[in-house]
Design a protein around this motif. Sequence first.
Motif, PDB file in Angstrom:
ATOM      1  N   PRO A   1       2.027  15.668 -11.224  1.00 21.69           N
ATOM      2  CA  PRO A   1       2.696  16.722 -11.864  1.00 21.69           C
ATOM      3  C   PRO A   1       2.780  17.843 -10.736  1.00 21.69           C
ATOM      4  O   PRO A   1       3.926  18.451 -10.703  1.00 21.69           O
ATOM      5  N   ASN A   2       1.739  18.199  -9.834  1.00 23.34           N
ATOM      6  CA  ASN A   2       2.056  18.995  -8.833  1.00 23.34           C
ATOM      7  C   ASN A   2       2.633  18.639  -7.505  1.00 23.34           C
ATOM      8  O   ASN A   2       2.740  19.617  -6.872  1.00 23.34           O
ATOM      9  N   ALA A   3       3.059  17.561  -7.344  1.00 19.14           N
ATOM     10  CA  ALA A   3       3.698  17.081  -6.192  1.00 19.14           C
ATOM     11  C   ALA A   3       5.005  17.672  -5.938  1.00 19.14           C
ATOM     12  O   ALA A   3       5.777  18.010  -6.852  1.00 19.14           O
ATOM     13  N   THR A   4       5.113  17.969  -4.512  1.00 18.41           N
ATOM     14  CA  THR A   4       6.329  18.456  -4.125  1.00 18.41           C
ATOM     15  C   THR A   4       7.293  17.704  -3.598  1.00 18.41           C
ATOM     16  O   THR A   4       7.107  16.534  -3.228  1.00 18.41           O
ATOM     17  N   ASP A   5       8.789  17.881  -3.274  1.00 21.52           N
ATOM     18  CA  ASP A   5       9.623  17.129  -2.662  1.00 21.52           C
ATOM     19  C   ASP A   5       9.848  15.733  -3.166  1.00 21.52           C
ATOM     20  O   ASP A   5       9.872  14.836  -2.430  1.00 21.52           O
TER      21      ASP A   5
ATOM     22  N   GLN B   1      17.625  11.733  -6.947  1.00 23.17           N
ATOM     23  CA  GLN B   1      17.295  12.639  -7.769  1.00 23.17           C
ATOM     24  C   GLN B   1      16.282  12.109  -8.659  1.00 23.17           C
ATOM     25  O   GLN B   1      16.729  11.595  -9.636  1.00 23.17           O
ATOM     26  N   TYR B   2      15.038  12.398  -8.323  1.00 24.30           N
ATOM     27  CA  TYR B   2      14.122  11.704  -9.276  1.00 24.30           C
ATOM     28  C   TYR B   2      13.838  12.493 -10.519  1.00 24.30           C
ATOM     29  O   TYR B   2      13.715  11.431 -11.435  1.00 24.30           O
ATOM     30  N   ASP B   3      14.016  13.451 -10.756  1.00 20.77           N
ATOM     31  CA  ASP B   3      14.080  14.166 -12.173  1.00 20.77           C
ATOM     32  C   ASP B   3      15.254  13.416 -13.158  1.00 20.77           C
ATOM     33  O   ASP B   3      14.891  13.099 -14.313  1.00 20.77           O
ATOM     34  N   ILE B   4      16.309  13.172 -12.560  1.00 22.21           N
ATOM     35  CA  ILE B   4      17.293  12.621 -13.461  1.00 22.21           C
ATOM     36  C   ILE B   4      16.982  11.229 -13.615  1.00 22.21           C
ATOM     37  O   ILE B   4      16.982  10.640 -14.699  1.00 22.21           O
ATOM     38  N   HIS B   5      16.547  10.493 -12.402  1.00 19.64           N
ATOM     39  CA  HIS B   5      15.920   8.929 -12.689  1.00 19.64           C
ATOM     40  C   HIS B   5      14.908   9.048 -13.842  1.00 19.64           C
ATOM     41  O   HIS B   5      15.128   8.260 -14.659  1.00 19.64           O
TER      42      HIS B   5
ATOM     43  N   VAL C   1       0.881  -1.130  -0.144  1.00 21.93           N
ATOM     44  CA  VAL C   1      -0.039   0.072  -0.122  1.00 21.93           C
ATOM     45  C   VAL C   1       0.856   1.209   0.263  1.00 21.93           C
ATOM     46  O   VAL C   1       0.625   2.199  -0.658  1.00 21.93           O
ATOM     47  N   ALA C   2       1.877   1.283   0.826  1.00 16.31           N
ATOM     48  CA  ALA C   2       2.840   2.481   0.820  1.00 16.31           C
ATOM     49  C   ALA C   2       3.495   2.380  -0.526  1.00 16.31           C
ATOM     50  O   ALA C   2       3.699   3.802  -1.105  1.00 16.31           O
ATOM     51  N   VAL C   3       4.104   1.740  -1.086  1.00 19.13           N
ATOM     52  CA  VAL C   3       4.618   1.490  -2.427  1.00 19.13           C
ATOM     53  C   VAL C   3       3.699   2.304  -3.337  1.00 19.13           C
ATOM     54  O   VAL C   3       3.948   3.201  -4.157  1.00 19.13           O
ATOM     55  N   ASP C   4       2.452   1.936  -3.323  1.00 16.02           N
ATOM     56  CA  ASP C   4       1.793   2.305  -4.424  1.00 16.02           C
ATOM     57  C   ASP C   4       1.331   3.600  -4.196  1.00 16.02           C
ATOM     58  O   ASP C   4       1.189   4.578  -5.262  1.00 16.02           O
ATOM     59  N   SER C   5       1.214   4.111  -2.926  1.00 16.16           N
ATOM     60  CA  SER C   5       0.737   5.625  -2.730  1.00 16.16           C
ATOM     61  C   SER C   5       2.182   6.361  -2.989  1.00 16.16           C
ATOM     62  O   SER C   5       1.823   7.642  -3.589  1.00 16.16           O
ATOM     63  N   LEU C   6       3.200   6.026  -2.604  1.00 17.05           N
ATOM     64  CA  LEU C   6       4.500   6.567  -3.048  1.00 17.05           C
ATOM     65  C   LEU C   6       4.585   6.870  -4.709  1.00 17.05           C
ATOM     66  O   LEU C   6       5.170   7.968  -5.354  1.00 17.05           O
ATOM     67  N   SER C   7       4.326   5.593  -5.371  1.00 18.27           N
ATOM     68  CA  SER C   7       4.591   5.750  -6.879  1.00 18.27           C
ATOM     69  C   SER C   7       3.480   6.702  -7.430  1.00 18.27           C
ATOM     70  O   SER C   7       3.804   7.331  -8.319  1.00 18.27           O
ATOM     71  N   ARG C   8       2.083   6.812  -6.947  1.00 23.37           N
ATOM     72  CA  ARG C   8       1.217   7.623  -7.342  1.00 23.37           C
ATOM     73  C   ARG C   8       1.634   9.175  -7.110  1.00 23.37           C
ATOM     74  O   ARG C   8       1.499  10.253  -8.008  1.00 23.37           O
ATOM     75  N   THR C   9       2.318   9.484  -5.898  1.00 27.64           N
ATOM     76  CA  THR C   9       2.645  10.748  -5.653  1.00 27.64           C
ATOM     77  C   THR C   9       3.623  11.119  -6.567  1.00 27.64           C
ATOM     78  O   THR C   9       3.697  12.547  -7.231  1.00 27.64           O
ATOM     79  N   LEU C  10       4.697  10.468  -6.889  1.00 26.56           N
ATOM     80  CA  LEU C  10       5.716  10.842  -7.975  1.00 26.56           C
ATOM     81  C   LEU C  10       5.057  10.935  -9.453  1.00 26.56           C
ATOM     82  O   LEU C  10       5.551  11.799 -10.232  1.00 26.56           O
ATOM     83  N   ASP C  11       3.750  10.334  -9.600  1.00 27.20           N
ATOM     84  CA  ASP C  11       3.274  10.474 -11.031  1.00 27.20           C
ATOM     85  C   ASP C  11       2.471  11.872 -10.950  1.00 27.20           C
ATOM     86  O   ASP C  11       1.986  12.247 -12.018  1.00 27.20           O
TER      87      ASP C  11
END
Length: 260
Positions: free
Chosen positions: A137-141, A172-176, A125-135
């Motif tokens: 566009p307006n998410a920060t940090d 570095q998420y943007d680089i990844h 559940v945590a992995v799914d939530s974190l993955s959704r956050t990364l997707d």
Amino acid sequence: MNSVRIYGKAPHHIAVVHGGPGAPGEVAPVARELAKNHGVLEPLQTASTLQGQVHELETILERSGHPPITLIGHSWGAMLGFILAARCPSLAKRLILVSSGVFEDKYAEHITSTRLSRLTEEEIVAVDSLSRTLDEPNATDKNRVFAELGSYISRADSFDPLPDESEIIECQYDIHRSVWKDAQELRSSGQLLALARHIQCPVLAIHGDYDPHPTEGVRAPLSGVLRDFTFILLEKCGHRPWLERAARETFYAILERELA
């Protein structure tokens, strides 16, 4: 952040290349261990495109190293070393692929499901939530979110890890996202594997039997296209051999034998 950390005495004939993409510092323990007997470079990739990372690595090796270089790449770093060895064969003395990503798309189909099968329901559940956050566009940090997601993935990727503190300088998420998009396109087109015909140096792949990246995704494609290829399977070993209780000593013994 400096683009390279230098260990041991000159000449610096070895480079340990981190994965991610976007996880600089992760292979620092390997660089320090090898520096007991060798001069070692630890390039810290900062470019946001695949071509940029290849050029960046080439520049670091030429300016800070003493070519030809033994390239030891981990995960994405193994694939980056593979690309560099093909495009700049005079720079590469030997290529060691540690827990490499797979070289054809068909072998990547079950990596995520394998990882999730090793987590608890709460962790999934945590992995799914974190993955959704990364997707979003307006998410920060997103770097923090990416780091937190990475901690779950590392748990799924490990068989019996020794206690450790992550040495990643900054996730570095943007680089990844940007570099991995380029890498996936290169792999899907068949161009990644086709680069093998330009590699002139010996290639050794070291892979753990518990790594969710299937062994055949490295061994099968490369054994058919490389002139000088060896594959070593480590038992009771996940994605980071230097942290595995049962495999660590064998892993370093293999590296020292190759570097002797």
